[in-house]
Design a protein around this motif. Structure first.
Motif, mmCIF file in Angstrom:
data_model
loop_
_atom_site.group_PDB
_atom_site.id
_atom_site.type_symbol
_atom_site.label_atom_id
_atom_site.label_comp_id
_atom_site.label_asym_id
_atom_site.label_seq_id
_atom_site.Cartn_x
_atom_site.Cartn_y
_atom_site.Cartn_z
ATOM 1 N N PRO B 129 0.863 -1.190 0.000
ATOM 2 C CA PRO B 129 0.000 0.000 0.000
ATOM 3 C C PRO B 129 0.900 1.241 0.000
ATOM 4 O O PRO B 129 2.007 1.210 0.570
ATOM 5 C CB PRO B 129 -0.768 -0.120 1.313
ATOM 6 C CG PRO B 129 0.089 -0.957 2.195
ATOM 7 C CD PRO B 129 0.885 -1.878 1.303
ATOM 8 N N GLU B 133 3.328 4.843 6.344
ATOM 9 C CA GLU B 133 3.899 3.700 7.066
ATOM 10 C C GLU B 133 4.847 2.917 6.148
ATOM 11 O O GLU B 133 5.954 2.530 6.538
ATOM 12 C CB GLU B 133 2.767 2.778 7.556
ATOM 13 C CG GLU B 133 3.270 1.582 8.359
ATOM 14 C CD GLU B 133 2.186 0.518 8.573
ATOM 15 O OE1 GLU B 133 1.155 0.536 7.868
ATOM 16 O OE2 GLU B 133 2.385 -0.342 9.450
ATOM 17 N N PHE B 164 -4.497 -0.874 -3.306
ATOM 18 C CA PHE B 164 -5.123 -0.812 -1.984
ATOM 19 C C PHE B 164 -5.895 0.489 -1.801
ATOM 20 O O PHE B 164 -5.361 1.574 -2.067
ATOM 21 C CB PHE B 164 -4.041 -0.960 -0.903
ATOM 22 C CG PHE B 164 -3.326 -2.274 -0.993
ATOM 23 C CD1 PHE B 164 -3.894 -3.438 -0.492
ATOM 24 C CD2 PHE B 164 -2.090 -2.379 -1.626
ATOM 25 C CE1 PHE B 164 -3.257 -4.661 -0.595
ATOM 26 C CE2 PHE B 164 -1.436 -3.593 -1.736
ATOM 27 C CZ PHE B 164 -2.026 -4.736 -1.221
ATOM 28 N N GLU B 165 -7.115 0.321 -1.322
ATOM 29 C CA GLU B 165 -7.998 1.472 -1.150
ATOM 30 C C GLU B 165 -7.465 2.438 -0.079
ATOM 31 O O GLU B 165 -7.840 3.606 -0.068
ATOM 32 C CB GLU B 165 -9.409 0.999 -0.763
ATOM 33 C CG GLU B 165 -10.133 0.230 -1.858
ATOM 34 C CD GLU B 165 -10.580 1.130 -3.000
ATOM 35 O OE1 GLU B 165 -10.726 2.330 -2.774
ATOM 36 O OE2 GLU B 165 -10.760 0.615 -4.118
ATOM 37 N N HIS B 166 -6.657 1.938 0.837
ATOM 38 C CA HIS B 166 -6.182 2.829 1.897
ATOM 39 C C HIS B 166 -4.844 3.499 1.537
ATOM 40 O O HIS B 166 -4.226 4.135 2.396
ATOM 41 C CB HIS B 166 -6.075 2.083 3.233
ATOM 42 C CG HIS B 166 -5.073 0.970 3.261
ATOM 43 N ND1 HIS B 166 -5.089 -0.095 2.403
ATOM 44 C CD2 HIS B 166 -4.009 0.750 4.078
ATOM 45 C CE1 HIS B 166 -4.097 -0.910 2.682
ATOM 46 N NE2 HIS B 166 -3.416 -0.421 3.682
ATOM 47 N N SER B 167 -4.411 3.362 0.292
ATOM 48 C CA SER B 167 -3.209 4.089 -0.136
ATOM 49 C C SER B 167 -3.424 5.586 0.025
ATOM 50 O O SER B 167 -4.521 6.096 -0.226
ATOM 51 C CB SER B 167 -2.869 3.765 -1.593
ATOM 52 O OG SER B 167 -2.273 2.495 -1.685
ATOM 53 N N GLU B 168 -2.383 6.269 0.428
ATOM 54 C CA GLU B 168 -2.494 7.712 0.687
ATOM 55 C C GLU B 168 -1.860 8.543 -0.425
ATOM 56 O O GLU B 168 -1.873 9.771 -0.383
ATOM 57 C CB GLU B 168 -1.796 8.029 2.027
ATOM 58 C CG GLU B 168 -2.464 7.335 3.205
ATOM 59 C CD GLU B 168 -1.515 7.127 4.388
ATOM 60 O OE1 GLU B 168 -0.336 7.559 4.299
ATOM 61 O OE2 GLU B 168 -1.944 6.519 5.373
#
Lengths: 289, 299
Positions: B129, B133, B164-168
């Motif tokens: 992702p 982090e 990944f949907e939570h990639s920033e």
């Protein structure tokens, strides 16, 4: 981003490792309720960790299941393919389909890779086959795997320089008694229960036609990578095998000779073998105290 | 052709080898040793020459040493697992360093990915992702690897099938941040950019424009399989037209960066592979000549 719950890297990797290695397929397991997937026989990873499906992106054309299955299917195909190469004769004897879709997959479920090098996968195959149902019909399979793995290990063994036999001509005889002999790192000495070595011809190739002739008989086998990098295998009589084994287990020359003599090898014959093995590269080091 | 050892041990020092190299594959050993084709460098898969649990010798090393005496080599790894949450494996790094010390490659590269975790290796290049982090985690590990190897490494972008949907951030933003924090370099795989662009719906040109040019040290080209709904990075076919076009744009942006053709399955005869490299060289020359002409006109 639409999701509020975010996995940490360890959480994401723990779940992905689980789902991508599930034998029935990543797309199948995510179609089941979380935590309800049946655990396969010999499965070592426990139940499904917390499922993080909502963070897996998808599109109208390609679903989450399809996307995960690309990796999940590839996991088995890739590793089984390498095993089929390292166990080429075993694969041919069992049949390509039986090896790839049953034996190797079942092996991988029981022994997932802990290795950096994909070529190290398969080291437990002889022990695995001892208890596998395929060995009931073909009881020599474990020995065959043992021999093929020895080929594999021999091929990649460390390189040592050849020994110059002339360097020893002035060494006094009394120094030899305590000398320790080292075999080439590629040498593998195997005591097998079946004469599977007879599958191989002198040129290193093997013949399927010789399968019917395999007998249950104690066979002592030497596997060795020659200086030209070709790996060869041959049977060795019990007495000379004992001498090699004594050298490989770091016994003194004197102790090794005595062990070989107990098996009927004369000192003269032992010295002749020592000379031949030095010339052929089987013996690579002599350490005098 | 550059033959000498010790050339460009630091990818920033001296001139890189011009042109397009090839992947060293066992089916071509005989051809290379006998005919000594004109190739600027060969790229090896590092793990193929690091040995197994049984040792690090045998035919692969013998052949590599012979080829190394005639050609520069670059090392390309597949098992560093720089994004894994498992600790970096000391024994692996020791073997990697030993190989690098022995063959003196022009540079050492591996992938921006994880290959396994929690003690298990999946032997695949798995996507990460794109989060802060990940940036922090990977950058710290790259620094440690570079300390062990005593050189900067090149990170290669993946082909991926899962995002990944939570990639920033975007993939290229993530790579850029990692490189800035760890001071590492890039191996830009043009085929992987195209495959991922189609699979995830972004523009490959945006990717190229988001990568800092001064950190790109090598490019990869390869073939893929079109599955209808998505592309698979199979390395089993010739480079496709969309990838050639993206490569042209990459040469325009990054200049005379050495490139290399990857072909790992259904490997063709050496001549066909070499022709693919020559095609890439022609594109490089065309773009670079065009750029030179523009400079001349402007002057």
């Amino acid at each position: 981003m639409p999701t509020t719950a975010k996995p940490s890297l360890p959480e994401l990797q723990r779940w992905m490792r689980w789902v991508l290695t599930y034998p029935a397929g990543a797309d199948h397991v995510i179609s089941l309720p979380a935590g309800k997937a049946p655990l396969p026989k010999n499965w070592t990873r426990g139940p499904e960790p917390k499922r993080w499906l909502p963070v897996i992106g998808q599109s109208p054309e390609v679903s989450q299941g399809t996307r995960l299955a690309i990796y999940g299917d590839g996991y088995f195909i890739r590793i089984v393919d390498v095993m089929a190469g390292n166990y080429a004769v075993l694969c041919a004897v069992l049949g390509d389909h039986e090896f790839r879709h049953h034996v190797a997959r079942e092996y991988l479920i029981k022994h997932p890779s802990i290795h950096k090098c994909i070529d190290n996968i398969g080291n437990f195959m002889p022990a695995f086959l001892e208890k596998h149902s395929a060995s009931r019909k073909l009881p020599f399979l474990a020995d065959l795997a043992r021999l093929e793995w020895a080929f594999h290990e021999s091929f990649y063994a460390d390189e040592w320089p050849l020994l110059d036999g002339a360097a020893f001509k002035d060494v006094p005889i009394e120094k030899w008694t305590s000398a320790r002999i080292s075999l080439d790192p590629s040498v593998r000495l195997l005591a097998l229960r079946h004469d599977v070595v007879n599958l191989w011809r002198d040129d290193g190739t093997w013949s399927a036609r010789r399968l019917k002739g395999i007998k249950k008989t104690p066979t002592r086998v030497v596997v060795y990578r020659r200086p030209d990098a070709q790996v060869r295998v041959w049977t060795e009589p019990e007495a000379s095998f004992a001498l090699l084994k004594a050298f490989q287990t770091n016994q003194t020359f004197d102790a090794a000779l005595r062990a070989a003599m107990k098996n009927g090898l004369s000192p003269a014959r032992a010295m002749k073998l020592f000379s031949e093995w030095t010339s052929s590269g089987l013996i690579r080091k002599v350490a005098f105290r | 052709m550059i033959h000498g050892r010790g050339v460009n041990r630091d990818p920033f020092a001296g001139s890189p080898p011009a042109g397009v190299g090839l992947g060293l594959r066992s089916v071509h050993y005989g051809h290379i040793l006998e005919r000594k084709p004109q190739v600027p460098f060969f790229e090896i898969i590092s793990e193929n020459y690091m040995g197994t649990a049984a040792g690090a010798g045998g035919r692969p090393r013998q052949i590599l040493d012979k080829i190394r005496s005639d050609y520069p080599i670059v090392m390309h790894g597949v098992s560093l697992s720089i994004g894994s949450v498992d600790p970096l494996e000391a024994d692996y790094l020791k073997k990697l360093k030993a190989l690098a010390t022995s063959i003196e490659p022009l540079w050492v590269s591996d992938h921006f990915c994880w290959t396994g975790a929690h003690g298990e290796n999946l032997h695949d290049l798995l996507p990460l992702p794109y989060t802060q982090e990940t940036v922090k985690h990977v950058a710290e590990r790259v620094k440690r690897v570079q300390d062990v190897l005593g050189r900067r490494i090149l990170l290669e972008n993946l082909s991926s099938y899962v995002a990944f949907e939570h990639s920033e951030m975007t993939e290229w933003e993530c790579l850029r941040e990692v490189a800035e924090r760890a001071d590492c370099l890039f191996l830009l795989d043009i085929n992987n950019i195209h495959v991922s662009a189609v699979n995830h719906g972004f523009n490959g040109l945006d990717y190229l424009n988001g990568i800092p040019a001064d950190r790109v040290r090598q490019m990869h080209l390869a073939g893929y399989s079109d599955m209808g709904t998505h592309l698979l990075d199979t390395h089993d076919a010739a480079v496709t037209d969309p990838v050639w076009k993206l490569f042209e744009a990459a040469v325009e942006r990054f200049g005379a960066v050495p490139a290399m053709i990857e072909w790992d399955d259904n490997i063709p005869a050496f001549e066909q592979l070499h022709d693919e490299a020559k095609k890439a060289e022609k594109i490089q020359q065309k773009v670079l000549t065009r750029a030179d002409n523009r400079k001349t006109v402007a002057a």
